[in-house]
Enzyme design. Structure first.
Site, short mmCIF file in Angstrom:
data_model
loop_
_atom_site.label_atom_id
_atom_site.label_comp_id
_atom_site.label_asym_id
_atom_site.label_seq_id
_atom_site.Cartn_x
_atom_site.Cartn_y
_atom_site.Cartn_z
N HIS A 292 0.83 -1.20 0.00
CA HIS A 292 0.00 0.00 0.00
C HIS A 292 0.87 1.26 0.00
O HIS A 292 0.64 2.19 -0.79
CB HIS A 292 -0.93 -0.03 1.22
CG HIS A 292 -1.83 1.14 1.36
ND1 HIS A 292 -3.21 1.04 1.28
CD2 HIS A 292 -1.58 2.46 1.56
CE1 HIS A 292 -3.74 2.25 1.42
NE2 HIS A 292 -2.78 3.13 1.61
N GLU A 293 1.87 1.30 0.87
CA GLU A 293 2.70 2.51 0.99
C GLU A 293 3.58 2.71 -0.24
O GLU A 293 3.75 3.85 -0.72
CB GLU A 293 3.56 2.46 2.26
CG GLU A 293 2.78 2.40 3.57
CD GLU A 293 1.68 3.45 3.68
OE1 GLU A 293 1.86 4.57 3.17
OE2 GLU A 293 0.63 3.13 4.27
N HIS B 75 1.82 4.27 -3.07
CA HIS B 75 1.70 5.74 -2.97
C HIS B 75 2.87 6.44 -3.67
O HIS B 75 2.71 7.54 -4.19
CB HIS B 75 1.69 6.18 -1.51
CG HIS B 75 0.33 6.17 -0.87
ND1 HIS B 75 -0.73 6.90 -1.34
CD2 HIS B 75 -0.14 5.51 0.21
CE1 HIS B 75 -1.79 6.71 -0.57
NE2 HIS B 75 -1.46 5.86 0.38
ZN ZN Z 1 -2.78 5.19 1.78
#
Ligand code: ZN
Length: 197
Positions: free
Chosen positions: A152-153, A156
């Site tokens: 998830h990170e 980004h």
């Molecule tokens: Zn996020």
């Protein structure tokens, strides 16, 4: 001091972030950014925060999953998510590889899409090569929930959000997730939401 977390629609969340040199990583401004991001993540609270989420398009994220965040999950839910505490750490200029074919689907949210959640399928085993906050090379092998946080990170940092990967019919408010769906199995949720039926 808590940093402002930018929300979906801000262009910074859709940019490719820039990598950092060793000198930049050791600079006072990056050290201060890391301190503020740690404080912001803990205050919010969240288990990860990427620099673009505080308006800075650089390849840096902070991660920490604390035991106290797991108190609302049953032992069974923790087991199936393979979730256990992860100490605070910083990842810089990461590259990620999904190891093997095993994946898992769970509800996931994002501090930059505040108040919503959706089912997202993620790899269960990952390897991340990155630098730490001392600009030293580090290899992380992670499983389960920690592997999900890393995916998830790192998404980004390339301008990707979970909504790009979600099961669209499962998109919902966090309030409704807690009110209606939280205690059901993922199989029951999929069936009730009309996914794969
Ligand atoms: Zn996020």
């Amino acid at each position: 001091m808590k940093l402002k977390i930018v929300q979906a629609g801000d262009p910074v969340l859709r940019q490719q972030s820039q990598s950092l040199s060793a000198d930049e990583i050791k600079s006072a401004s990056i050290r201060q950014l890391i301190d503020l991001m740690r404080e912001t993540m803990r205050d919010t609270p969240g288990v990860g925060l990427a620099a673009p989420q505080v308006g800075t398009p650089i390849q840096l994220a902070v991660i920490e999953d604390r035991l106290e965040y797991m108190k609302d999950l049953s032992a069974e839910q923790l087991r199936e998510r393979q979730r256990s505490p992860v100490d605070f750490h910083v990842i810089i200029n990461p590259t990620i590889s999904i190891l093997g074919e095993t994946s898992a689907e769970f509800f996931e949210g994002c501090l930059s899409i505040a108040g919503f959640a959706a089912l997202v399928r993620r790899g269960v085993n990952v390897r991340v090569d990155c630098l730490n906050e001392q600009a030293e090379p580090v290899t992380i092998e992670a499983q389960g929930w920690y592997a999900r946080i890393l995916q998830h990170e790192i998404d980004h940092l390339t301008g990707t959000l979970y909504v790009d990967r979600m099961e669209t019919r499962s998109f919902m408010t966090a309030e409704n997730l807690n009110r209606v769906w939280k205690s059901r199995t993922i199989r029951q949720v999929r069936s009730a939401l009309g996914i794969d039926v």
